[in-house]
Every structure is written in structure tokens, then in C-alpha cells.
Scaffold this motif. Structure first.
Motif, short mmCIF file in Angstrom:
data_model
loop_
_atom_site.label_atom_id
_atom_site.label_comp_id
_atom_site.label_asym_id
_atom_site.label_seq_id
_atom_site.Cartn_x
_atom_site.Cartn_y
_atom_site.Cartn_z
N MET A 145 0.80 -1.22 0.03
CA MET A 145 0.14 0.04 0.09
C MET A 145 0.72 1.20 0.03
O MET A 145 0.56 2.57 0.30
N PRO A 150 -2.48 2.47 -5.12
CA PRO A 150 -2.14 1.26 -5.25
C PRO A 150 -2.92 0.60 -6.54
O PRO A 150 -3.99 1.04 -6.62
N SER A 152 -4.70 -2.90 -8.65
CA SER A 152 -5.68 -3.93 -8.06
C SER A 152 -4.89 -5.05 -7.47
O SER A 152 -5.16 -5.76 -6.64
N ASP A 154 -2.04 -4.71 -6.18
CA ASP A 154 -1.48 -4.59 -4.73
C ASP A 154 -2.57 -4.71 -3.71
O ASP A 154 -2.07 -5.20 -2.63
N TYR A 155 -3.62 -4.32 -3.92
CA TYR A 155 -4.75 -4.60 -3.06
C TYR A 155 -4.90 -6.03 -2.60
O TYR A 155 -5.33 -6.43 -1.67
N ARG A 156 -4.97 -6.93 -3.61
CA ARG A 156 -4.78 -8.21 -3.63
C ARG A 156 -3.69 -8.99 -2.72
O ARG A 156 -4.14 -9.72 -1.72
N ALA A 158 -2.03 -7.09 -0.40
CA ALA A 158 -2.38 -6.51 0.80
C ALA A 158 -3.18 -7.34 1.80
O ALA A 158 -3.26 -7.80 2.75
N ALA A 159 -4.50 -7.91 0.89
CA ALA A 159 -5.54 -8.69 1.55
C ALA A 159 -5.07 -10.09 1.63
O ALA A 159 -5.15 -10.82 3.12
#
Length: 247
Positions: A145, A150, A152, A154-156, A158-159
Motif C-alpha cells: 500500500m 495502489p 488492483s 497491490d490490494y490483492r 495486501a489482503a
């Protein structure tokens, strides 16, 4: 296990070769006979058409230059955005991120511009150490992040790191609970051992006191026998009395 951060798609900007280059008009030379017998009207007509062709060609070239300049500005802006994005990942994830990989596009000026990129990152848990796994998961989240915008992907990432952190916290809580149970179970054992030692000491003391009483009784018995043998009791009490009999 490693994955990639920020797989940015190339922008929809035109590149060199999109715009066709117009052919420059070139006047055809007259024959020798026409050159020698050329009329004044033909000369005037030829001289009047040349400025129009020149103006048209210059205008078209100016439009193409402006279009290429816009493309170069878009590519330059994209190049800066991509590089800043990937460098943010790499700086925030120092120690768990790898090298940056860029995809390039050639601009109208012949230069290569970065239009996409990614950074590899280690997302594996630390085996047998939930506390270290938790710290690593938090570092992965910071790295994913870090950019201002960020992607998509990057979000995956991080999740996934948040899920790993939750599992590590659960393992830590279970370990702490087990340690607390073990500590509370040791205290009664220590108390029981101390009580047993106390009982042993009390028993030993009782045995010593009993031995002392026996020794005292035996000493008194020897003294009494010596007194009897010496005739002390015979002079104090007549022979055959109950006292001498008990002795």
C-alpha cells in the motif's frame, strides 16, 4: 513463495508510427521544348501554385508535430508515474522485495518509456515462528500500500497478507494461553512438594523427640537400677513393698 506487486497495464496512448507521414509534393520538370517555348501565362500559373503547396505541407507538418508532442508528454508522464510507483513498493518493503521489472514502449522520438512495471515480494510465512510471521505480514501490507494509488494487484497482495497476519495472531494467542496454563499447573506442584517436605521435617522431628524420650527413660531406668542395687530403695522402703516390686 513470492508474488508480484503492481502489475500496471500500459496506458492507451499512441506511439511513434501511429501517424502517417505525408508524401511531399515535388514539381515535375518540363521538357526542353516547353522550357524554350514556355509562355508567360504558364510561368505565372506555375509560380502561383507553388506557395499553396508549401503552405499546405507546412500546416500538415505542424499538426503532426503537435500530435507527436502530445504523445511524448503522455509517455513521459506515464514513465514518471510507473517508476515512482515501483520505487515506493521497493523502499517500503526493503528486505522482502526484489528488483523492479519494467515494460517499455518506444516513443515518436525513438526513446524507450516505461509504461508498466512490477516488483517481486516474498509472501511466505516464517515456519514455526508466528510472531515473526506477524511482523513480516505487516511489512508486506506496508509495501503493497506504499504507492499513492495502489493497483488492483497491490490490494490483492495486501489482503493476502492481512489473512496471514490474522492466522499468526491466533497462533500467538494459543501459545500464550498454553504457557499460562503450564505456569498455573506448576504452582500446585511446587506447593505440594513444599508441604511434603514440611511433613517430612515434622516426621523427622517427632522421631528425634521420641528417641530423646526413649533415651531419657532408659537413662532413668539405669539410674533406678543402680539405686536399687546400691540399697537406697531398700532403706527407704521395706523389702517386698509394691514399689520395689514394680522396679
Amino acid at each position: 513463495m513470492s508474488t508480484a506487486l503492481s502489475s500496471i497495464s500500459p496506458p492507451s496512448v499512441p506511439v511513434s508510427g501511429t501517424y502517417s507521414q505525408p508524401a511531399t509534393r515535388v514539381s515535375q520538370p518540363d521538357s526542353s521544348a516547353q522550357a524554350q517555348a514556355g509562355s508567360a501565362s504558364d510561368t505565372a500559373q506555375g509560380s502561383s501554385s507553388t506557395p499553396k503547396d508549401t503552405v499546405s505541407s507546412s500546416s500538415q507538418q505542424s499538426v503532426e508535430q503537435r500530435q507527436e508532442q502530445r504523445v511524448l508528454q503522455q509517455l513521459s508522464a506515464r514513465d514518471r508515474e510507473v517508476r515512482q510507483h515501483e520505487m515506493a513498493h521497493q523502499a517500503a518493503g526493503a528486505g522482502i522485495t526484489g528488483s523492479v521489472s519494467y515494460s517499455y514502449e518506444r516513443g515518436p522520438d525513438g526513446q524507450m518509456y516505461a509504461v508498466g512495471g512490477e516488483v517481486s515480494i516474498d509472501t511466505s510465512a516464517v515456519s514455526g515462528d508466528p510472531r515473526a510471521t506477524l511482523e513480516k505480514a505487516e511489512a508486506i501490507i506496508r509495501a503493497a500500500m506504499a504507492p499513492a494509488e495502489p493497483s488492483s494487484q497491490d490490494y490483492r497482495v495486501a489482503a493476502s497478507a492481512r489473512a496471514m497476519a490474522a492466522e499468526a495472531r491466533a497462533e500467538l494467542a494459543q501459545m500464550e494461553e498454553s504457557e499460562a496454563s503450564e505456569e498455573s499447573g506448576e504452582e500446585p506442584e511446587q506447593t505440594t512438594g513444599a508441604a511434603a517436605e514440611t511433613r517430612q521435617e515434622d516426621g523427622a522431628g517427632n522421631e528425634r523427640r521420641a528417641e530423646m524420650r526413649e533415651a531419657q527413660a532408659e537413662s532413668m531406668g539405669r539410674l533406678q537400677r543402680q539405686l536399687v542395687e546400691a540399697g537406697v530403695f531398700a532403706r527407704m522402703y521395706p523389702p517386698g513393698t509394691l514399689f520395689s516390686y514394680q522396679v
